[in-house]
Design a protein around this motif. Structure first.
Motif, PDB file in Angstrom:
ATOM      1  N   ASP A 153       0.838  -1.204   0.000  1.00  0.00           N
ATOM      2  CA  ASP A 153       0.000   0.000   0.000  1.00  0.00           C
ATOM      3  C   ASP A 153       0.867   1.246   0.000  1.00  0.00           C
ATOM      4  O   ASP A 153       0.940   1.991   0.979  1.00  0.00           O
ATOM      5  CB  ASP A 153      -0.933  -0.005   1.220  1.00  0.00           C
ATOM      6  N   SER A 154       1.542   1.465  -1.108  1.00  0.00           N
ATOM      7  CA  SER A 154       2.469   2.576  -1.226  1.00  0.00           C
ATOM      8  C   SER A 154       2.805   2.755  -2.700  1.00  0.00           C
ATOM      9  O   SER A 154       2.644   1.828  -3.502  1.00  0.00           O
ATOM     10  CB  SER A 154       3.742   2.283  -0.415  1.00  0.00           C
ATOM     11  N   ASP A 155       3.282   3.927  -3.043  1.00  0.00           N
ATOM     12  CA  ASP A 155       3.723   4.157  -4.417  1.00  0.00           C
ATOM     13  C   ASP A 155       5.220   3.898  -4.575  1.00  0.00           C
ATOM     14  O   ASP A 155       5.800   4.187  -5.616  1.00  0.00           O
ATOM     15  CB  ASP A 155       3.385   5.584  -4.858  1.00  0.00           C
ATOM     16  N   ILE A 156       5.846   3.331  -3.546  1.00  0.00           N
ATOM     17  CA  ILE A 156       7.286   3.072  -3.609  1.00  0.00           C
ATOM     18  C   ILE A 156       7.646   2.024  -4.657  1.00  0.00           C
ATOM     19  O   ILE A 156       8.576   2.233  -5.446  1.00  0.00           O
ATOM     20  CB  ILE A 156       7.831   2.677  -2.224  1.00  0.00           C
ATOM     21  N   PRO A 157       6.955   0.867  -4.721  1.00  0.00           N
ATOM     22  CA  PRO A 157       7.307  -0.108  -5.755  1.00  0.00           C
ATOM     23  C   PRO A 157       7.148   0.491  -7.158  1.00  0.00           C
ATOM     24  O   PRO A 157       6.134   1.123  -7.460  1.00  0.00           O
ATOM     25  CB  PRO A 157       6.322  -1.251  -5.525  1.00  0.00           C
ATOM     26  N   ILE A 158       8.139   0.281  -7.995  1.00  0.00           N
ATOM     27  CA  ILE A 158       8.053   0.803  -9.356  1.00  0.00           C
ATOM     28  C   ILE A 158       7.062   0.009 -10.184  1.00  0.00           C
ATOM     29  O   ILE A 158       6.499   0.506 -11.159  1.00  0.00           O
ATOM     30  CB  ILE A 158       9.435   0.785 -10.032  1.00  0.00           C
ATOM     31  N   THR A 159       6.819  -1.239  -9.777  1.00  0.00           N
ATOM     32  CA  THR A 159       5.837  -2.082 -10.435  1.00  0.00           C
ATOM     33  C   THR A 159       5.478  -3.226  -9.505  1.00  0.00           C
ATOM     34  O   THR A 159       6.177  -3.488  -8.517  1.00  0.00           O
ATOM     35  CB  THR A 159       6.372  -2.647 -11.769  1.00  0.00           C
ATOM     36  N   THR A 160       4.394  -3.921  -9.823  1.00  0.00           N
ATOM     37  CA  THR A 160       4.013  -5.129  -9.096  1.00  0.00           C
ATOM     38  C   THR A 160       3.644  -6.199 -10.110  1.00  0.00           C
ATOM     39  O   THR A 160       2.763  -5.984 -10.951  1.00  0.00           O
ATOM     40  CB  THR A 160       2.829  -4.877  -8.151  1.00  0.00           C
ATOM     41  N   ALA A 161       4.333  -7.335 -10.046  1.00  0.00           N
ATOM     42  CA  ALA A 161       4.041  -8.468 -10.920  1.00  0.00           C
ATOM     43  C   ALA A 161       3.108  -9.412 -10.163  1.00  0.00           C
ATOM     44  O   ALA A 161       3.526 -10.048  -9.195  1.00  0.00           O
ATOM     45  CB  ALA A 161       5.322  -9.185 -11.312  1.00  0.00           C
ATOM     46  N   ALA A 162       1.861  -9.461 -10.575  1.00  0.00           N
ATOM     47  CA  ALA A 162       0.879 -10.216  -9.788  1.00  0.00           C
ATOM     48  C   ALA A 162      -0.343 -10.563 -10.611  1.00  0.00           C
ATOM     49  O   ALA A 162      -0.584 -10.003 -11.682  1.00  0.00           O
ATOM     50  CB  ALA A 162       0.451  -9.398  -8.563  1.00  0.00           C
ATOM     51  N   THR A 163      -1.103 -11.479 -10.065  1.00  0.00           N
ATOM     52  CA  THR A 163      -2.429 -11.782 -10.578  1.00  0.00           C
ATOM     53  C   THR A 163      -3.376 -10.648 -10.217  1.00  0.00           C
ATOM     54  O   THR A 163      -3.223 -10.032  -9.157  1.00  0.00           O
ATOM     55  CB  THR A 163      -2.940 -13.087  -9.935  1.00  0.00           C
ATOM     56  N   ASP A 164      -4.348 -10.374 -11.056  1.00  0.00           N
ATOM     57  CA  ASP A 164      -5.433  -9.460 -10.680  1.00  0.00           C
ATOM     58  C   ASP A 164      -6.334 -10.252  -9.732  1.00  0.00           C
ATOM     59  O   ASP A 164      -7.303 -10.890 -10.146  1.00  0.00           O
ATOM     60  CB  ASP A 164      -6.196  -8.993 -11.917  1.00  0.00           C
ATOM     61  N   ASN A 165      -5.990 -10.227  -8.454  1.00  0.00           N
ATOM     62  CA  ASN A 165      -6.641 -11.096  -7.476  1.00  0.00           C
ATOM     63  C   ASN A 165      -8.122 -10.790  -7.278  1.00  0.00           C
ATOM     64  O   ASN A 165      -8.919 -11.697  -7.048  1.00  0.00           O
ATOM     65  CB  ASN A 165      -5.897 -11.009  -6.147  1.00  0.00           C
ATOM     66  N   ALA A 166      -8.485  -9.525  -7.361  1.00  0.00           N
ATOM     67  CA  ALA A 166      -9.900  -9.174  -7.201  1.00  0.00           C
ATOM     68  C   ALA A 166     -10.726  -9.762  -8.346  1.00  0.00           C
ATOM     69  O   ALA A 166     -11.806 -10.339  -8.124  1.00  0.00           O
ATOM     70  CB  ALA A 166     -10.060  -7.662  -7.132  1.00  0.00           C
ATOM     71  N   ALA A 167     -10.218  -9.635  -9.563  1.00  0.00           N
ATOM     72  CA  ALA A 167     -10.930 -10.184 -10.730  1.00  0.00           C
ATOM     73  C   ALA A 167     -10.971 -11.713 -10.675  1.00  0.00           C
ATOM     74  O   ALA A 167     -11.993 -12.335 -10.996  1.00  0.00           O
ATOM     75  CB  ALA A 167     -10.254  -9.717 -12.013  1.00  0.00           C
ATOM     76  N   ALA A 168      -9.862 -12.328 -10.247  1.00  0.00           N
ATOM     77  CA  ALA A 168      -9.805 -13.787 -10.161  1.00  0.00           C
ATOM     78  C   ALA A 168     -10.796 -14.316  -9.128  1.00  0.00           C
ATOM     79  O   ALA A 168     -11.500 -15.302  -9.363  1.00  0.00           O
ATOM     80  CB  ALA A 168      -8.386 -14.224  -9.809  1.00  0.00           C
TER      81      ALA A 168
END
Length: 346
Positions: A153-168
């Motif tokens: 919960d921050s804008d620090i990561p330049i990106t996140t590699a993940a599943t769209d968990n809410a949609a899944a």
């Protein structure tokens, strides 16, 4: 006369000393004009030691800190990370706490990783807020942070590699609704309510049910830390409190297997179980029909992209803010298909 004897004695001593010193010098000759890298000089063998250290410092090092090790999912993520490390010729370490409830231990791992002066960090947060102070230190030190699997919960990561968990999880809710005839009581066992994955899978399922299925009631949501035994006990308690429950959603590998065990031990085989992830126990349960189906992610892809994105960031290349690694529903009708088979792991 005494003086002459004393003089002769002294001269004899001096001659003897000269002879002795000359003999000693013959066994240890004076240095020549050649560099002092041979002979018996003690430090010479240790001279090359600094070179490997220098090379190690120059090599790109990326610690990959996961949420745990107890599920086969993380071993598949590790496989993907190692694949990328080999492809891009970087050095990685892959680590995580023994269980997904050990937030403090994961924070210690993150702190230790920062102390090794990495070129970038890939991080899957157990608690999306607890890690922020350390991630701020990484940002201040110009160390790119890549989130994977579970965001921060921050804008620090330049990106996140993940599943769209809410949609899944929304898709899992649609499948559950169809399986129970669009009406009845259902319950959830979720791994946690602090990680991004736990929050998104819970909310994705709950919101879809509320939005589309007015005749389905969610009677309980419990959190088992991804632990099979704890999830089993929680699901058993829900079955006892709500004997008419028709379906369960287990929001990760440990949660789903725990629910399945509870249903089996309670002899409530008619309860529909929908899972998330695709380890061996879930695969076997889906093949046998004990589990109706589950959502599979692409864990190898998640691990691969976490390292690849870190390398891109180090090189100053542009990186998407979110890398969607995809998801699919699988059941016994498609579990052996060419599309699903590569996404399952043992």
């Amino acid at each position: 006369m005494k003086t002459s004897k004393r003089f002769m004695f002294t001269a004899a001593l001096m001659l003897l000393a000269t002879t002795v010193f000359s003999a000693c010098g013959a066994s240890n000759p004076a240095p020549t004009s050649k560099p002092q890298t041979g002979g018996t000089t003690a430090p010479a063998p240790a001279a090359p030691a600094p070179a490997p250290d220098a090379k190690k410092t120059d090599k790109i090092y990326i610690p990959v800190i996961s949420k745990g090790f107890q599920h086969q999912f993380w071993q598949a993520v590790k496989q993907g990370a190692e694949k990328a490390a080999k492809e891009f010729q970087v050095e990685i370490t892959f680590e995580g706490p023994e269980t997904e409830s050990q937030v403090d231990k994961q924070i210690e791992m993150l702190q230790a990783a920062l102390g090794k002066n990495p070129k970038a960090i890939a991080f899957a947060a157990l608690d999306s807020k607890a890690a922020i102070p350390l991630l701020q230190k990484a940002k201040a030190a110009n160390i790119p942070v890549v989130g994977f699997d579970s965001g921060v919960d921050s804008d620090i990561p330049i990106t996140t590699a993940a599943t769209d968990n809410a949609a899944a999880a929304g898709l899992a809710a649609d499948k559950m609704a169809a399986l129970i005839g669009n009406e009845g009581e259902v319950a959830l066992v979720v791994h946690d309510q602090t990680s991004r994955t736990g929050i998104d899978r819970r909310d994705g399922f709950v919101n879809r049910i509320k939005e589309k299925y007015p005749n389905i009631k969610i009677v309980d949501i419990q959190y088992g830390g991804g632990d099979q035994l704890k999830s089993t006990d929680l699901a058993k308690a829900i079955i006892q409190a709500h004997p008419n429950v028709k379906g369960f959603f287990g929001a990760n590998e440990g949660s789903a297997i725990g629910v399945l065990n509870a249903v089996t031990e309670s002899k409530k085989d008619k309860i529909i179980v929908v899972g998330y992830d695709s380890g061996k126990q879930q695969i076997d349960a889906v093949r046998s029909g004990k589990m109706a189906g589950a959502i599979t992610q692409d864990p190898i892809g998640i691990g691969y992209w976490s390292v690849k994105a870190a390398v891109q960031a180090i090189k100053g290349e542009s990186v998407k803010k979110n890398i969607d690694t995809g998801f699919h529903w699988y059941d016994k009708t498609n579990i052996d298909s060419d599309q699903i088979k590569p996404l399952l792991y043992n």
